[in-house]
Design a protein around this motif. Sequence first.
Motif, PDB file in Angstrom:
ATOM      1  N   GLY A 137      86.837  10.939  23.643  1.00  0.00           N
ATOM      2  CA  GLY A 137      86.645  11.974  24.651  1.00  0.00           C
ATOM      3  C   GLY A 137      85.249  12.553  24.526  1.00  0.00           C
ATOM      4  N   SER A 138      84.662  12.970  25.639  1.00  0.00           N
ATOM      5  CA  SER A 138      83.311  13.526  25.603  1.00  0.00           C
ATOM      6  C   SER A 138      83.196  14.697  26.565  1.00  0.00           C
ATOM      7  N   ALA A 139      82.221  15.555  26.305  1.00  0.00           N
ATOM      8  CA  ALA A 139      81.968  16.708  27.174  1.00  0.00           C
ATOM      9  C   ALA A 139      80.501  17.094  27.058  1.00  0.00           C
ATOM     10  N   GLN A 140      79.964  17.681  28.135  1.00  0.00           N
ATOM     11  CA  GLN A 140      78.565  18.112  28.148  1.00  0.00           C
ATOM     12  C   GLN A 140      78.411  19.432  28.895  1.00  0.00           C
ATOM     13  N   HIS A 141      77.377  20.163  28.514  1.00  0.00           N
ATOM     14  CA  HIS A 141      76.939  21.351  29.242  1.00  0.00           C
ATOM     15  C   HIS A 141      75.444  21.213  29.480  1.00  0.00           C
ATOM     16  N   VAL A 142      75.009  21.450  30.726  1.00  0.00           N
ATOM     17  CA  VAL A 142      73.592  21.348  31.064  1.00  0.00           C
ATOM     18  C   VAL A 142      72.938  22.715  30.894  1.00  0.00           C
ATOM     19  N   CYS A 143      71.810  22.741  30.243  1.00  0.00           N
ATOM     20  CA  CYS A 143      71.086  23.986  29.979  1.00  0.00           C
ATOM     21  C   CYS A 143      70.875  24.790  31.262  1.00  0.00           C
ATOM     22  N   ASP A 144      71.243  26.079  31.214  1.00  0.00           N
ATOM     23  CA  ASP A 144      71.090  26.998  32.352  1.00  0.00           C
ATOM     24  C   ASP A 144      71.778  26.475  33.615  1.00  0.00           C
ATOM     25  N   ASN A 145      72.820  25.658  33.416  1.00  0.00           N
ATOM     26  CA  ASN A 145      73.577  25.078  34.537  1.00  0.00           C
ATOM     27  C   ASN A 145      72.682  24.328  35.520  1.00  0.00           C
ATOM     28  N   GLY A 146      71.678  23.665  34.972  1.00  0.00           N
ATOM     29  CA  GLY A 146      70.750  22.907  35.804  1.00  0.00           C
ATOM     30  C   GLY A 146      71.343  21.591  36.282  1.00  0.00           C
ATOM     31  N   GLN A 169      78.986  27.133  23.915  1.00  0.00           N
ATOM     32  CA  GLN A 169      78.449  27.946  25.012  1.00  0.00           C
ATOM     33  C   GLN A 169      78.662  29.435  24.748  1.00  0.00           C
ATOM     34  N   LYS A 170      79.848  29.794  24.288  1.00  0.00           N
ATOM     35  CA  LYS A 170      80.142  31.197  23.995  1.00  0.00           C
ATOM     36  C   LYS A 170      79.177  31.754  22.962  1.00  0.00           C
ATOM     37  N   ARG A 171      78.892  30.974  21.943  1.00  0.00           N
ATOM     38  CA  ARG A 171      78.056  31.445  20.844  1.00  0.00           C
ATOM     39  C   ARG A 171      76.581  31.472  21.214  1.00  0.00           C
ATOM     40  N   ARG A 172      76.224  30.907  22.358  1.00  0.00           N
ATOM     41  CA  ARG A 172      74.837  30.931  22.812  1.00  0.00           C
ATOM     42  C   ARG A 172      74.565  32.046  23.819  1.00  0.00           C
ATOM     43  N   LYS A 173      75.539  32.884  24.102  1.00  0.00           N
ATOM     44  CA  LYS A 173      75.358  33.935  25.101  1.00  0.00           C
ATOM     45  C   LYS A 173      74.254  34.905  24.715  1.00  0.00           C
ATOM     46  N   ASN A 174      74.115  35.173  23.426  1.00  0.00           N
ATOM     47  CA  ASN A 174      73.089  36.109  22.963  1.00  0.00           C
ATOM     48  C   ASN A 174      71.839  35.385  22.475  1.00  0.00           C
ATOM     49  N   ASP A 175      71.740  34.103  22.777  1.00  0.00           N
ATOM     50  CA  ASP A 175      70.595  33.294  22.362  1.00  0.00           C
ATOM     51  C   ASP A 175      70.152  32.463  23.561  1.00  0.00           C
ATOM     52  N   HIS A 176      69.065  31.702  23.416  1.00  0.00           N
ATOM     53  CA  HIS A 176      68.622  30.857  24.522  1.00  0.00           C
ATOM     54  C   HIS A 176      69.614  29.725  24.733  1.00  0.00           C
ATOM     55  N   ASP A 177      69.769  29.305  25.989  1.00  0.00           N
ATOM     56  CA  ASP A 177      70.697  28.223  26.305  1.00  0.00           C
ATOM     57  C   ASP A 177      70.076  26.883  25.921  1.00  0.00           C
ATOM     58  N   ASP A 178      70.908  25.859  25.853  1.00  0.00           N
ATOM     59  CA  ASP A 178      70.441  24.523  25.500  1.00  0.00           C
ATOM     60  C   ASP A 178      71.438  23.511  26.050  1.00  0.00           C
ATOM     61  N   ASP A 179      71.003  22.260  26.160  1.00  0.00           N
ATOM     62  CA  ASP A 179      71.939  21.191  26.504  1.00  0.00           C
ATOM     63  C   ASP A 179      72.903  20.993  25.335  1.00  0.00           C
ATOM     64  N   ILE A 180      74.171  20.766  25.660  1.00  0.00           N
ATOM     65  CA  ILE A 180      75.205  20.625  24.630  1.00  0.00           C
ATOM     66  C   ILE A 180      76.014  19.362  24.918  1.00  0.00           C
ATOM     67  N   THR A 181      76.203  18.541  23.893  1.00  0.00           N
ATOM     68  CA  THR A 181      76.971  17.301  24.041  1.00  0.00           C
ATOM     69  C   THR A 181      77.884  17.122  22.840  1.00  0.00           C
ATOM     70  N   ALA A 182      79.101  16.652  23.092  1.00  0.00           N
ATOM     71  CA  ALA A 182      80.043  16.351  22.012  1.00  0.00           C
ATOM     72  C   ALA A 182      80.839  15.103  22.362  1.00  0.00           C
TER      73      ALA A 182
END
Length: 330
Positions: free
Chosen positions: A124-133, A308-321
């Motif tokens: 299984g895989s999941a991704q988040h794009v930095c700043d929802n780009g 994503q939750k833990r990055r709310k108070n920090d700069h966003d980044d691309d996330i992949t797992a």
Amino acid sequence: HRITAVRSVVAGQFAGLSDILHDLSLEFAAVEGYDEARAERVIEALSAEGLTVADCSCRTGEISGMTVEIEIVVGKKTALSKTLLLRVVNRACGRYFESPELSFEGDRARVVMCEMPLYDLEIGSAQHVCDNGELCGDCLNYFVNGAGSTVALISDGMGCGGRAAVDANMAVSIMSKLCKAGLSYDCALAVTNSSLMIKSEEESLATMDLMDFNCFTGRVGLMKAGACTTYIKKNGKLMQKEMPSLPLGILNEARFSKEDVVLTKDDWIVMVSDGVMIGSPEWIERLILTWREGSAEQLAAQIVKEAQKRRKNDHDDDITAIAMRVVENG
């Protein structure tokens, strides 16, 4: 300076060509032999079903089980049933095979069947794009390489956005194609590194995180070039594989940092990009250790959600797992 750099890269490409030829020789050497008795039984069994077999070989490898290749003469009225082929070859060889791959050329059909391995991976895989780009600076891929292994890749381009996405996708695309073609991982890495270095005058950096799972033996090969931690859960205990190394695009010679581990049923492999690594790693270690009932897809999604939750108070980044669980076939 540019001419010197290009000369150096071209010299590296010639060295890479030498490595490719060496890999081909090793691939031929890895074939343990041909089982002529089983090949004859396959021909007899298919002939009894009314099929005309032009040729058949049963090839055994060191770590990839048996591969059966059959050439069948076909006419306009010849119908090839995968179910029939699978049943006949299983019985003739006394082994269990995966569904046959068929290809046709003229009046000949080529059938390739690989022995069913002991293990498989639920992935299984999941991704988040930095700043929802729109463009993700991480790229992932996973595939079966045709030699008894499942391969998973993650590449993280430098920064975020379009430029990072180009570098990461280029690295994964080249690496995947070369691995599928049968090149060794070291050779494929060298070619990918050279391609990134000559892509443009601007610096192009990308990490490479590669996992090779042998479905016959359960052996996992972890290979990293600048990539972050991989998590292994074996027999309920968690191991962190950091393996320091340099990313691609920096030096003319790129090298993997490598480690091996043998896994069995219900063990886990979790690969992540550096966007997951925010603050203390205790949260992801606890999440993987306590994961019991959910699927691999759900675990990957949960890791990305928590990061994503833990990055709310920090700069966003691309996330992949990528989460993978070892399961038994059959």
